[in-house]
Design a protein around this motif. Structure first.
Motif, short mmCIF file in Angstrom:
data_model
loop_
_atom_site.label_atom_id
_atom_site.label_comp_id
_atom_site.label_asym_id
_atom_site.label_seq_id
_atom_site.Cartn_x
_atom_site.Cartn_y
_atom_site.Cartn_z
N ASP A 70 0.86 -1.18 0.00
CA ASP A 70 0.00 0.00 0.00
C ASP A 70 0.90 1.23 0.00
OD1 ASP A 70 -1.71 2.12 0.55
OD2 ASP A 70 -2.84 1.06 2.09
N GLU A 71 0.71 2.13 -0.95
CA GLU A 71 1.59 3.29 -1.08
C GLU A 71 1.19 4.46 -0.18
OE1 GLU A 71 3.06 4.33 -5.00
OE2 GLU A 71 2.25 2.45 -5.77
N THR A 72 0.30 4.24 0.77
CA THR A 72 -0.03 5.27 1.76
C THR A 72 1.24 5.68 2.50
OG1 THR A 72 -2.25 4.37 2.07
CG2 THR A 72 -1.39 5.81 3.80
N THR A 73 1.45 6.98 2.65
CA THR A 73 2.67 7.45 3.29
C THR A 73 2.37 8.64 4.20
OG1 THR A 73 4.98 8.09 2.87
CG2 THR A 73 3.30 9.00 1.38
N ASP A 74 3.40 9.34 4.64
CA ASP A 74 3.22 10.49 5.52
C ASP A 74 4.10 11.64 5.03
OD1 ASP A 74 5.74 9.66 6.22
OD2 ASP A 74 5.24 9.14 8.28
N ASP A 75 3.95 12.80 5.66
CA ASP A 75 4.67 13.98 5.21
C ASP A 75 6.18 13.83 5.38
OD1 ASP A 75 2.34 15.23 4.45
OD2 ASP A 75 2.12 16.34 6.34
N ALA A 76 6.61 13.19 6.46
CA ALA A 76 8.04 13.04 6.70
C ALA A 76 8.70 12.26 5.57
CB ALA A 76 8.28 12.34 8.04
N THR A 77 8.02 11.24 5.07
CA THR A 77 8.56 10.45 3.96
C THR A 77 8.55 11.25 2.66
OG1 THR A 77 7.75 8.42 5.01
CG2 THR A 77 8.34 8.29 2.68
N LYS A 78 7.45 11.93 2.40
CA LYS A 78 7.33 12.70 1.15
C LYS A 78 8.37 13.81 1.08
CE LYS A 78 2.34 12.02 0.52
NZ LYS A 78 1.02 12.69 0.54
N GLN A 79 8.73 14.38 2.22
CA GLN A 79 9.65 15.51 2.22
C GLN A 79 11.12 15.08 2.20
OE1 GLN A 79 8.39 17.65 5.72
NE2 GLN A 79 6.38 18.10 4.84
N HIS A 80 11.37 13.78 2.31
CA HIS A 80 12.76 13.31 2.32
C HIS A 80 13.36 13.44 0.91
CE1 HIS A 80 16.29 10.80 2.93
NE2 HIS A 80 16.06 10.87 4.23
N PRO A 81 14.61 13.89 0.79
CA PRO A 81 15.23 14.06 -0.53
C PRO A 81 15.28 12.77 -1.36
CG PRO A 81 16.55 15.13 1.17
CD PRO A 81 15.49 14.36 1.89
N ALA A 82 15.28 11.60 -0.70
CA ALA A 82 15.39 10.33 -1.42
C ALA A 82 14.03 9.74 -1.78
CB ALA A 82 16.19 9.33 -0.60
N TYR A 83 12.94 10.48 -1.53
CA TYR A 83 11.60 9.91 -1.72
C TYR A 83 11.34 9.52 -3.17
CZ TYR A 83 6.49 9.63 -1.85
OH TYR A 83 5.20 9.22 -2.04
N ASP A 84 11.68 10.38 -4.13
CA ASP A 84 11.41 10.07 -5.54
C ASP A 84 12.19 8.84 -6.00
OD1 ASP A 84 9.63 12.15 -5.79
OD2 ASP A 84 11.15 13.58 -6.51
N ASP A 85 13.45 8.74 -5.59
CA ASP A 85 14.23 7.55 -5.94
C ASP A 85 13.62 6.30 -5.32
OD1 ASP A 85 16.05 8.99 -7.42
OD2 ASP A 85 17.43 9.29 -5.73
N LEU A 86 13.12 6.44 -4.10
CA LEU A 86 12.50 5.30 -3.43
C LEU A 86 11.27 4.82 -4.19
CD1 LEU A 86 13.00 3.73 -0.74
CD2 LEU A 86 11.23 5.18 0.27
N ARG A 87 10.46 5.73 -4.63
CA ARG A 87 9.25 5.36 -5.36
C ARG A 87 9.56 4.61 -6.65
NH1 ARG A 87 4.33 6.91 -4.54
NH2 ARG A 87 3.91 6.95 -6.77
N ARG A 88 10.66 4.98 -7.28
CA ARG A 88 11.03 4.30 -8.53
C ARG A 88 11.45 2.85 -8.30
NH1 ARG A 88 12.64 9.63 -10.23
NH2 ARG A 88 14.62 9.54 -9.10
N ARG A 89 11.80 2.51 -7.08
CA ARG A 89 12.25 1.15 -6.77
C ARG A 89 11.09 0.22 -6.42
NH1 ARG A 89 16.78 1.21 -2.27
NH2 ARG A 89 16.49 -1.03 -2.63
#
Length: 417
Positions: A70-89
């Protein structure tokens, strides 16, 4: 016949680590440490998350495959600089579609489920877990924390899988009703790993689990890049102003950590010598802790900056680490502080601190809920800190290499390669 601890599997294993999320606690960091250790030994690792709360994306090994239910997340995760790279994985987990007889059996089994989640959530987690097992067919599953453990043990018979499932229990079994339910659930576990002897005792006592199904393996705590991390400068002005010494604490801002006792103890210490208190962590009690600091008149000497990506940088420069918990399993932060050479004091709570601090030989233990005793221990340790080398030597006992070797040996004794 038992194999030696140095024995290695003839072929690399594919190991799955299901966990609810990676949102900042010690147990979640342990999962990542184990994943790194198995990868370093040539095994394949799958991380299976039930949601996308990830507070340490940079700690997730590049070689690990990342499955997300489930891709539900929180603000702390979304604001992390590595978030976009993480989503691609992300590899998405598709749910298993059971037949009606399987659904009936699962519904009955869910009556014994221990999680506080609604039944529909439990059902969906189990279906996702079963879908992962059916499509990926790992060699072994090592779930951590309750919802992942429940899903893994209920999913295994759903898809008629014969693979070993070995839950890792990180905390004490304290509620009788919960323990009775776990007694039925653990019947389907291949083995159960407890992270301390205290946790093992509580599991055995409350669930009646047979001694030969229960193993104690201390958590791996220190990551490979530890020396680099502890050498970095902490992102807090108190470590650059040549001011009074800093007392450090870490953990979720929840009742079990008993930070009000720590604040009251700190107020007593402050009456006798200048110092400051920094608590790393986040949680629902932030407002009440800040209010207590104001009522004690120590608000200018207390800082709650939230989670830190690199707690080792703080620990290596703090004058003292204090743990005030009412209960623990095996407190990761206490071990991390020892590894940084930081003097420690702790409540003698069940369980973990006494095992880690060798019954008080390398760090003072005080009764739970006693701010006067905690303050006295803090003052004495600030004045007469212990031998740093003894702290470092004890921390080596909780290495990734040691822990992964014990897990490998356990797996070898369960399966034939």
């Amino acid at each position: 016949m038992n194999r030696s601890a140095s024995a290695r599997p003839a072929q690399p294993l594919r190991i799955a680590f299901p966990v609810s999320s990676l949102h900042g606690g010690g147990a979640e960091r342990v999962v990542l440490a184990l994943a790194r250790g198995f990868l370093a030994r040539g095994h394949q690792v799958d991380l299976l998350l039930f949601d996308m709360r990830v507070h340490y994306p940079e700690w997730i090994p590049e070689q690990a495959r990342l499955f997300v239910a489930d891709e539900t997340t929180d603000d702390a995760t979304k604001q992390h600089p590595a978030y976009d790279d993480l989503r691609r994985r992300i590899i998405r987990v598709h749910p298993y579609h059971p037949k009606w007889r399987d659904m009936l059996r699962l519904a009955r089994a869910l009556k014994w489920n221990l999680s506080s989640l609604p039944t529909w959530d439990k059902f969906n987690k189990t279906r996702r877990m079963a879908g992962y097992i059916e499509s990926e067919q790992p060699d072994i599953i090592l779930p951590s924390l309750s919802s992942a453990t429940v899903a893994a043990l209920l999913a295994k018979p759903l898809v008629a899988a014969r693979l070993p499932v070995i839950p890792i229990v990180h905390s004490l079994m304290k509620r009788k009703r919960r323990a009775v339910k776990y007694r039925k659930l653990f019947a389907d576990a291949t083995r159960v790993v407890a992270v301390s002897d205290g946790v093992a005792d509580s599991v055995r006592r409350e669930t009646g689990l047979a001694a030969n199904k229960l193993v104690t393996i201390y958590n791996p705590v220190i990551p490979p890049e530890f020396e680099h991390l502890k050498s970095q400068r902490p992102d807090h002005p108190w470590f650059a102003d040549n001011g009074p010494p800093v007392i450090l604490a870490c953990g979720r801002l929840k009742q079990v950590k008993d930070f009000p006792v720590l604040l009251n103890a700190f107020a007593r210490v402050l009456q006798l010598r200048p110092c400051r208190l920094l608590i790393l962590g986040e949680g629902p009690l932030r407002a009440s802790l800040e209010d207590l600091a104001r009522r004690l008149g120590v608000q200018d000497k207390v800082s709650l900056p939230g989670w830190a990506d690199n707690p080792f940088a703080f620990m290596s420069r703090a004058a003292l680490f204090a743990l005030s918990s009412r209960s623990e399993g095996l407190p990761t932060a206490l071990i991390e502080a020892l590894a940084c050479g930081c003097p420690c004091v702790s409540t003698d709570c069940p369980s973990g601190p006494a095992e880690i601090l060798q019954d008080g030989a390398i760090g003072t233990l005080v009764p739970v809920g006693d701010p006067a005793a905690l303050a006295d221990a803090m003052l004495r340790t600030l004045t007469h800190p212990p031998d740093k080398q003894k702290l470092l030597t004890r921390a080596e006992f909780f290495s990734i290499e040691r822990a992964v070797g014990k897990y490998e040996n356990l797996i070898l004794n369960l399966t034939a390669f």
